[in-house]
Design a protein around this motif. Structure first.
Motif, PDB file in Angstrom:
ATOM      1  N   ALA A   3     -19.127 -27.067 -22.977  1.00 23.34           N
ATOM      2  CA  ALA A   3     -18.398 -26.651 -24.356  1.00 23.34           C
ATOM      3  C   ALA A   3     -19.430 -26.187 -25.215  1.00 23.34           C
ATOM      4  O   ALA A   3     -20.159 -26.681 -25.503  1.00 23.34           O
ATOM      5  CB  ALA A   3     -17.337 -27.647 -24.925  1.00 23.34           C
ATOM      6  N   GLY A   4     -18.934 -25.019 -25.716  1.00 28.39           N
ATOM      7  CA  GLY A   4     -19.740 -24.361 -26.876  1.00 28.39           C
ATOM      8  C   GLY A   4     -20.812 -23.197 -26.402  1.00 28.39           C
ATOM      9  O   GLY A   4     -21.513 -22.810 -27.041  1.00 28.39           O
ATOM     10  N   ALA A   5     -20.747 -23.204 -25.010  1.00 31.03           N
ATOM     11  CA  ALA A   5     -21.793 -21.955 -24.287  1.00 31.03           C
ATOM     12  C   ALA A   5     -21.682 -20.585 -25.173  1.00 31.03           C
ATOM     13  O   ALA A   5     -22.416 -20.082 -25.042  1.00 31.03           O
ATOM     14  CB  ALA A   5     -21.210 -22.088 -22.868  1.00 31.03           C
ATOM     15  N   SER A   6     -20.469 -20.227 -25.527  1.00 28.82           N
ATOM     16  CA  SER A   6     -20.115 -18.968 -26.069  1.00 28.82           C
ATOM     17  C   SER A   6     -21.154 -18.851 -27.395  1.00 28.82           C
ATOM     18  O   SER A   6     -21.209 -17.797 -27.837  1.00 28.82           O
ATOM     19  CB  SER A   6     -18.756 -18.692 -26.179  1.00 28.82           C
ATOM     20  N   GLN A   7     -21.189 -19.976 -27.962  1.00 29.60           N
ATOM     21  CA  GLN A   7     -22.099 -20.205 -29.348  1.00 29.60           C
ATOM     22  C   GLN A   7     -23.600 -20.529 -29.199  1.00 29.60           C
ATOM     23  O   GLN A   7     -24.237 -20.879 -29.990  1.00 29.60           O
ATOM     24  CB  GLN A   7     -21.318 -21.434 -30.284  1.00 29.60           C
ATOM     25  N   GLY A   8     -23.788 -20.514 -27.794  1.00 26.59           N
ATOM     26  CA  GLY A   8     -25.160 -20.778 -27.320  1.00 26.59           C
ATOM     27  C   GLY A   8     -25.412 -22.425 -26.834  1.00 26.59           C
ATOM     28  O   GLY A   8     -26.803 -22.717 -26.860  1.00 26.59           O
ATOM     29  N   GLU A   9     -24.443 -23.246 -26.914  1.00 27.52           N
ATOM     30  CA  GLU A   9     -24.730 -24.633 -26.515  1.00 27.52           C
ATOM     31  C   GLU A   9     -25.146 -24.727 -25.167  1.00 27.52           C
ATOM     32  O   GLU A   9     -24.994 -23.924 -24.435  1.00 27.52           O
ATOM     33  CB  GLU A   9     -23.250 -25.407 -26.652  1.00 27.52           C
ATOM     34  N   GLY A  10     -25.973 -25.961 -24.977  1.00 26.52           N
ATOM     35  CA  GLY A  10     -26.629 -26.070 -23.587  1.00 26.52           C
ATOM     36  C   GLY A  10     -27.405 -24.876 -23.195  1.00 26.52           C
ATOM     37  O   GLY A  10     -28.458 -24.352 -24.018  1.00 26.52           O
ATOM     38  N   LEU A  11     -27.182 -24.455 -22.058  1.00 27.54           N
ATOM     39  CA  LEU A  11     -27.823 -23.123 -21.621  1.00 27.54           C
ATOM     40  C   LEU A  11     -27.055 -21.766 -21.870  1.00 27.54           C
ATOM     41  O   LEU A  11     -27.005 -21.019 -20.918  1.00 27.54           O
ATOM     42  CB  LEU A  11     -28.414 -23.165 -20.171  1.00 27.54           C
ATOM     43  N   GLY A  12     -26.112 -21.912 -22.722  1.00 29.29           N
ATOM     44  CA  GLY A  12     -25.104 -21.082 -22.952  1.00 29.29           C
ATOM     45  C   GLY A  12     -25.463 -19.735 -22.797  1.00 29.29           C
ATOM     46  O   GLY A  12     -24.739 -18.887 -22.005  1.00 29.29           O
ATOM     47  N   ASN A  13     -26.354 -19.159 -23.617  1.00 27.84           N
ATOM     48  CA  ASN A  13     -26.693 -17.710 -23.682  1.00 27.84           C
ATOM     49  C   ASN A  13     -27.524 -17.379 -22.364  1.00 27.84           C
ATOM     50  O   ASN A  13     -27.008 -16.071 -21.980  1.00 27.84           O
ATOM     51  CB  ASN A  13     -27.799 -17.450 -24.674  1.00 27.84           C
ATOM     52  N   GLN A  14     -28.149 -18.153 -21.789  1.00 29.13           N
ATOM     53  CA  GLN A  14     -28.642 -18.000 -20.335  1.00 29.13           C
ATOM     54  C   GLN A  14     -27.746 -17.877 -19.533  1.00 29.13           C
ATOM     55  O   GLN A  14     -27.683 -16.842 -18.395  1.00 29.13           O
ATOM     56  CB  GLN A  14     -29.590 -18.994 -19.848  1.00 29.13           C
ATOM     57  N   PHE A  15     -26.733 -18.854 -19.243  1.00 25.51           N
ATOM     58  CA  PHE A  15     -25.488 -18.643 -18.528  1.00 25.51           C
ATOM     59  C   PHE A  15     -24.651 -17.455 -18.635  1.00 25.51           C
ATOM     60  O   PHE A  15     -24.507 -16.974 -17.574  1.00 25.51           O
ATOM     61  CB  PHE A  15     -24.719 -19.914 -18.816  1.00 25.51           C
ATOM     62  N   LEU A  16     -24.392 -17.009 -19.804  1.00 28.26           N
ATOM     63  CA  LEU A  16     -23.704 -15.943 -20.131  1.00 28.26           C
ATOM     64  C   LEU A  16     -24.224 -14.552 -19.681  1.00 28.26           C
ATOM     65  O   LEU A  16     -23.670 -13.630 -18.733  1.00 28.26           O
ATOM     66  CB  LEU A  16     -23.143 -15.848 -21.443  1.00 28.26           C
ATOM     67  N   SER A  17     -25.781 -14.459 -19.727  1.00 32.74           N
ATOM     68  CA  SER A  17     -26.417 -13.133 -19.614  1.00 32.74           C
ATOM     69  C   SER A  17     -26.589 -13.343 -17.943  1.00 32.74           C
ATOM     70  O   SER A  17     -26.176 -12.223 -17.293  1.00 32.74           O
ATOM     71  CB  SER A  17     -27.764 -13.551 -19.911  1.00 32.74           C
TER      72      SER A  17
END
Length: 374
Positions: free
Chosen positions: A78-92
Motif C-alpha cells: 500500500a502506498g506504492a503509487s506514492q513511492g512506499e516500499g519499492l513502489g517507484n521501482q515496482f511501477l517502472s
C-alpha cells in the motif's frame, strides 16, 4: 519479443512461480517481504503439442517453439503509487512489460507470512489495482495539465488527447482500470500512447498449495482455497473483464528438476492432467494478442509468432524481410487438416492445401510455405 510481468503482494509466490515458468532457480524465493528487489527476466518456450506432431510427421531433425519473456517484479505494498516500499521501482518495471500476470495468494499457511496478516485474495487484488489506478490517475492529470497550452493554440491532436483524458480521469477516479474504459478504435490508438499501467492486458493466477490443487481437481469445494479461487474468478470476470487460472507455484517449482515423464507421473499422482505452468504460458501468449503458424520439413519444424489479424505478407516477414517484400503467395493448410490427412500430398488431393494471396488473414495453427521473388 513481448513480455509479461509477474506481480503481486510480497510473499504470494511470485518468484517461486517465475522459477517454475522459466524452469530455473534464477529468482530467490524466501519467506520475507521484498525478497525480490531487482527484476529477473527469462525467455520461455510456449508449450505446443502441435509442434511435436508436425515434427513427427515430417521426420524433422529439430523443433523450434514460439517464445515470450517473463519478468519477476518486486512485491507491491500500500502506498506504492506514492513511492512506499519499492513502489517507484515496482511501477517502472511494470511500465516496461506488455502484459501483467497478477499472482494472488489462495492458500492458507501459518508458515508463510502474509503482509496483511490474513488471506483475503479480493482485498489483495483491490490493493494492487488501487495503487496502479492511482499511478495512472496521477500521470493522466499531469498529462492533461501539460496539454492545456497546446489546446489553446488549436492543436487538433492535443484537443483529441485532452478530450479523452477528461473522460478517462473520472473513470480512473471511480476505481476502475483503464482497460475497462469504453473507447472507440480511434480513441484506443490515442489511449495506447499514454502507456497506462491499468491499460495493460492482465491475467490472474490463483496460487494454491499442493493438497489444495489435488482437491480442486477432484471437485472438492469445501476447502478455503476452493472458496478463494471461486471468489477470484468471479471478481476478475465481473469487475476487470479478464480471467483467472489456478496454479500451485510450489508444485510447479518442484517439477523444474524432473524430466517430462517424471513430471507427468508426479502430476498424475495428484489427479492433474497438465502442468498449470503450461496452461498459464499459453494463456499469456494469447493475452498478448499473439498467434502461431508453422513451417515444417525434414530439417526443421518451427512455430512462428505473429499478431492476431496479421495477413500473409506480414507473417512471411517474420521469417525474413525479403519474404514480405517479394511476397507472391502462401501455400497453406491448417494443422488439423494436415495431421488428419497425414501429408501435404494428401492435403492437396483433398483440396485442403490452398494458395492464399496478400489479403489472407493467417489463422492460428496454419502450416505455410511462402512463394516470393526479390
Amino acid at each position: 519479443m513481448l513480455s509479461a510481468g509477474i506481480v503481486g503482494l510480497p510473499n504470494v509466490g511470485k518468484s517461486t512461480l517465475f522459477n517454475a515458468v522459466t524452469r530455473t532457480h534464477k529468482a530467490q524465493a524466501a519467506n520475507y517481504p521484498f525478497c525480490t528487489i531487482e527484476s529477473n527476466q527469462g525467455v520461455v518456450a510456449v508449450p505446443d503439442q502441435r509442434l511435436e506432431m508436425l515434427a513427427k510427421m515430417s521426420k524433422s531433425v529439430r523443433t523450434v517453439p514460439a517464445a515470450i519473456e517473463f519478468v519477476d517484479i518486486a512485491g507491491l505494498v500500500a502506498g506504492a503509487s506514492q513511492g512506499e516500499g519499492l513502489g517507484n521501482q515496482f511501477l517502472s518495471h511494470i511500465r516496461e512489460v506488455d502484459a501483467i500476470v497478477q499472482v494472488v495468494r489462495c492458500f492458507e499457511s501459518g508458515d508463510v507470512h502474509h503482509v496483511s496478516g490474513s488471506v483475503d485474495p479480493i482485498r489483495d487484488i483491490e490493493l494492487i489495482n488501487t495503487e496502479l489506478i492511482l499511478a495512472d490517475l496521477g500521470s493522466s492529470q499531469k498529462r492533461l495539465e501539460r496539454l492545456q497550452k497546446q489546446v489553446r493554440t488549436g492543436d487538433k491532436q492535443a484537443k483529441a488527447e485532452a478530450a479523452l483524458l477528461e473522460a478517462l480521469i473520472p473513470h480512473l477516479n471511480s476505481g476502475k482500470p483503464a482497460n475497462t474504459f469504453e473507447a472507440t478504435p480511434e480513441e484506443q490508438l490515442i489511449l495506447r500512447s499514454f502507456f497506462l499501467l491499468t491499460a495493460k492486458p492482465t491475467i490472474f493466477a490463483g496460487n494454491v498449495s499442493e493438497s489444495d490443487l489435488g482437491a480442486l481437481t477432484a471437485g472438492e469445494t469445501g476447502r478455503p482455497a476452493a472458496q478463494h479461487v471461486a471468489a477470484v474468478s468471479s471478481y476478475v470476470r465481473t469487475h476487470l473483464a479478464t480471467e483467472a487460472v489456478v496454479i500451485s507455484a510450489q508444485i510447479e517449482s518442484e517439477l523444474v528438476d524432473l524430466s517430462p515423464a517424471e513430471s507427468a507421473e508426479y502430476l498424475s499422482g495428484l489427479g492433474v492432467s497438465e502442468s498449470g505452468v503450461d496452461l498459464l504460458i499459453r494463456a499469456v501468449f494469447h493475452l498478448l494478442g499473439l498467434r502461431t503458424y508453422f513451417t515444417t520439413g525434414e530439417k526443421e519444424t518451427r512455430a512462428w509468432t505473429i499478431h492476431a489479424g496479421d495477413k500473409a505478407p506480414a507473417a512471411a516477414g517474420v521469417i525474413h524481410s525479403d519474404f514480405e517484400r517479394g511476397f507472391i503467395a502462401a501455400e497453406t493448410i491448417h494443422f488439423d487438416d494436415l495431421i488428419r490427412l497425414g501429408s501435404f500430398a494428401k492435403g492437396r488431393e483433398a483440396g485442403k492445401l490452398r494458395i492464399e494471396g496478400k489479403e489472407y488473414v493467417v489463422k492460428d495453427g496454419d502450416v505455410m510455405e511462402f512463394r516470393f521473388n526479390v
